[in-house]
Design an enzyme around this catalytic site. Structure first.
Site, PDB file in Angstrom:
ATOM      1  CE1 TYR A 272      32.916  21.959  14.674  1.00 51.21           C
ATOM      2  CE2 TYR A 272      34.210  19.993  15.090  1.00 51.21           C
ATOM      3  CZ  TYR A 272      33.612  20.873  14.208  1.00 51.21           C
ATOM      4  OH  TYR A 272      33.717  20.676  12.850  1.00 51.21           O
ATOM      5  CG  HIS A 429      31.480  17.595  15.537  1.00 53.33           C
ATOM      6  ND1 HIS A 429      31.960  17.578  14.255  1.00 53.33           N
ATOM      7  CD2 HIS A 429      30.611  18.639  15.602  1.00 53.33           C
ATOM      8  CE1 HIS A 429      31.416  18.571  13.559  1.00 53.33           C
ATOM      9  NE2 HIS A 429      30.600  19.224  14.355  1.00 53.33           N
TER      10      HIS A 429
END
Length: 747
Positions: A272, A429
């Protein structure tokens, strides 16, 4: 058509804004008038730039020939409408650049006609019909993708802005782009006002279109976020302007402050970070061109430029990102967004020649001043190798929330990378896997991290979104190479608890390339239990290749079950322990990820050590582990309770200790020999180790003895409580005195 506008344009009068309104001729964001002139003067003389330009022209010419298609939104990720709208924004961005560099109006016409189609469609749309997302978009199933669209399209709009008749730009500004920016921000605050990669894209998209339209209210909104905002616009101050969030909880600058450590590590993980770096860097480039007084590349001690170096170092030998937390395997710095990121970092970061070698491997550049600088540097042979070295990257806004440790060994014949995770949770996440690790050889996984459970943009698999198995398996502790206690994941799989805690660095020392060490502690994963893991990457005369020494010390107040897996790839060759294969497969347990593991075989250690050898990619590997007689050895495989076959069928060996308080898991992981299927010959197919034994374990010290089959023995001793380099230690083991300075002894 352009006279009746449905949206009243609002302007801010916020007094504390430090942004001056700098109206100027377009383009002035990613391309500028000066850079366009410079690029034109160099065309035909910069091979990588010229090749990239030719490839982009070919793509856009084909798109123009195919015609404009702006479908009514319907699909999830990977579906037709989703894919078409994605192609549209990418083609518009490219076409805008081509118009500026080649001065061919067909590209401007293409962008204009596409924008007018979108402007006509936009007022007819409610939120996307797919209701999966917490923040549904207009053109896409989630606002995140709408922000992708606006970030890229803003660049195209900037390129044709001065070419458009004023009545058309006014129409697009008031009837389309300003309402769209409001939709992504004040109408969707739970998306816009977060610390998250989603919000970064939201902030940047609003800021980019604000820069194009010289709308400082939107730019401020992007930089600082909004307070007390809801869909009724209750965030207006007494003068009618929006109240900016200056307390560090929202906006672009807050998303620079909080998720990034001083070393440039992004707490959500490299997958990410890769995704977020494009909006971070492209908006920074636009701000540098349009609002240079912000000095954005100096913000937080130049954290954006540090982040690029950190991200490039979070890759294996093939440039693929380590799949820490949610991460799709195979994603690498060859993705197009990282081409832009590397170019921008080179241009604004003192033109580091090491970045040129990455750009050379990418074999493409951004079509602007940054890309031109890179292309010129490559043409002139200025690149130097980007050598990935051992390093520790701290986590947390202040660098005090753990870290990721990376140990590397490189020579002409072998590249080894050992990655240990002792970070914070990683926001939404994050995975529950404190002190986990993964091991790479020549860019191939040896001991793997599973990564995420998702097929990105594969419509057949849950519309390209996350699969439920991401929560039921991939995030759980048992899915990783670390210890699970009592079949319960770290922090009891509680996000709030996990987010409030992080592991603590104990030791990192890579100064000796032949004995590199990293060590960390975790004291919050389970109440009453402390973990301390130490990993070494060792190259000595007895081994052709480096090997790993893994020491995992557990101290607990009560008896527990401890399960310690190693997720490997390949075919089992031999074991030193007996096991019984299961005729009828059953899952290991019924929750916390265990329900997705088949028990294929089980045995008892019945010795003070075991050895396990497998073959993968024509290379032999062995794990030699210290054990107790009653330790269970389980051969497991992912895939139980997975009727849609969403999970990979990867194997694992699990060492399980039951009814145990404090204990030590100690292992050696080695790569040795190879198999030639043509010659049908196995070379060095046996481990070079005889045994590993725990000879001391107490509060102060843990000592291991490594026995080689050659007859040589080595001793490793770790000081468990004092890692100071100048600390002096003395320990007697089996009648022999060991004296040393520093945190550990190895000889």
């Amino acid at each position: 058509m352009f006279s009746n506008f449905s949206c009243k344009e609002e302007r801010s009068s916020v007094s504390e804004s430090n942004i001056a309104n700098q109206n100027g001729s377009h383009p002035n964001l990613i391309l500028t008038q000066n850079s366009v002139s410079k690029i034109k003067s160099q065309l035909g003389n910069v091979p990588v730039f010229d090749a990239t330009l030719a490839a982009v022209k070919q793509d856009v010419d084909l798109a123009i020939k195919a015609g404009i298609d702006v479908p009514i939104p319907k699909d999830m990720a990977g579906g037709y409408t989703h894919t078409q709208h994605t192609l549209n924004y990418k083609n518009m961005q490219k076409a805008g650049v081509l118009f500026q560099l080649l001065e061919d109006e067909k590209y401007a016409i293409y962008v204009r006609d596409m924008l007018l189609e979108y402007a006509k469609l936009y007022p007819t749309l409610n939120r996307h019909p797919q209701e999966r997302s917490y923040a549904r978009g207009k053109f896409f199933w989630q606002c995140l993708n709408d922000s992708n669209w606006l970030t890229y399209t803003s660049q195209a709009y900037d390129c044709i802005y001065d070419w458009l008749p004023k009545e058309q730009s006014d129409y697009l500004n008031k009837s389309f782009f300003r309402p769209y920016a409001d939709f992504l921000s004040i109408e969707t605050p739970k998306y816009f006002n977060r610390i998250h990669n989603h919000s970064t894209w939201g902030n940047v998209s609003v800021g980019m279109i604000g820069l194009v339209m010289d709308d400082d209210e939107l730019v401020n909104r992007a930089l600082y976020g909004l307070k007390n905002i809801d869909i009724d616009n209750n965030a207006l101050d007494n003068d009618g302007g929006y109240i900016y969030d200056k307390d560090g909880k929202a906006g672009f600058l807050s998303n620079l402050d909080s998720p990034f450590s001083p070393d440039g590590f992004y707490t959500e993980g490299p997958y990410y970070q890769r995704y977020a770096m494009y909006p971070f860097m492209i908006f920074a480039e636009a701000l540098q061109n349009k609002k240079p007084e912000l000095k954005i590349f100096e913000y937080k001690d130049g954290v954006l430029l540090k982040a690029v170096d950190a991200l490039l170092n979070l890759t294996d030998a093939n440039g693929e990102f380590f799949p820490l937390n949610d991460g799709q395997k195979g994603m690498s710095y060859f993705t197009s967004s990282l081409v832009s990121v590397v170019d921008i970092a080179y241009h604004y970061g003192n033109q580091k020649p090491e970045l040129l070698s990455v750009a050379k491997a990418q074999n493409a550049v951004q079509l602007n001043a940054a890309g031109l600088d890179v292309a010129i540097g490559l043409r002139d042979g200025k690149e130097k190798p980007f050598i990935k070295k051992s390093m520790e990257l701290t986590d947390g806004a202040k660098g005090d929330e753990g870290a990721v440790g990376i140990l590397r060994y490189n020579d002409d014949n072998n590249t080894v990378g050992l990655v240990m995770k002792y970070t914070g949770q990683g926001l939404s996440h994050g995975h529950y896997d404190k002190l986990s690790f993964s091991l790479y050889e020549d860019g191939e996984e040896v001991i793997q991290d599973y990564g995420l459970s998702r097929f990105v943009n594969v419509e057949q698999k849950n519309g390209g979104g996350y699969l439920k198995e991401n929560k039921t398996f991939a995030k759980h502790t048992i899915a990783h190479n670390t210890v699970t206690q009592n079949e319960t994941s770290h922090f009891n799989y509680d996000f709030a608890v996990g987010s409030n805690n992080h592991s603590e660095k104990y030791l990192f020392d890579a100064s000796n390339p032949n004995v590199q060490i990293m060590s960390a502690k975790e004291t919050n994963a389970y109440p009453g239990t402390n973990f301390h893991r130490t990993m070494l990457l060792i190259k000595d005369a007895e081994h052709k290749k480096p090997y790993v020494l893994d020491l995992f010390k557990i101290s607990s107040e009560k008896e527990n079950q401890y399960d310690f897996p190693y997720y490997y790839f390949g075919q089992i060759i031999s074991t030193s322990f007996d096991y019984k294969a299961e005729k009828n497969l059953a899952e290991l347990s019924d929750k916390n990820g265990y329900q997705h593991l088949w028990k294929e075989a089980q045995g008892k250690a019945e010795a003070d050590h075991i050895q396990f050898t497998w073959l993968n990619n024509r290379t032999f590997y062995s794990i030699t582990s210290a054990t107790s007689n009653n330790d269970d050895i389980i051969l497991a495989r992912i895939g139980a309770n997975d009727p849609k076959f969403n999970l990979r069928r990867d194997p694992a060996i699990i060492i399980s200790k039951k009814n145990t308080k404090s204990t030590v898991f100690a292992s050696i992981i080695e790569s040795h020999g190879d198999y030639d299927p043509v010659a049908e010959k196995a070379n060095m197919a046996y481990s070079q180790f005889k045994a590993i034994k725990v000879v001391v374990d107490n509060k102060a010290y843990t000592a291991l003895e490594l026995e080689f089959k050659s007859g040589v023995s080595r001793v490793f001793i770790l000081s468990n409580g004092n890692a100071a380099k100048d600390a002096k230690h003395t320990l007697k083991i089996n009648g022999k005195n060991y004296e040393w300075s520093g945190s550990y002894y190895f000889k």
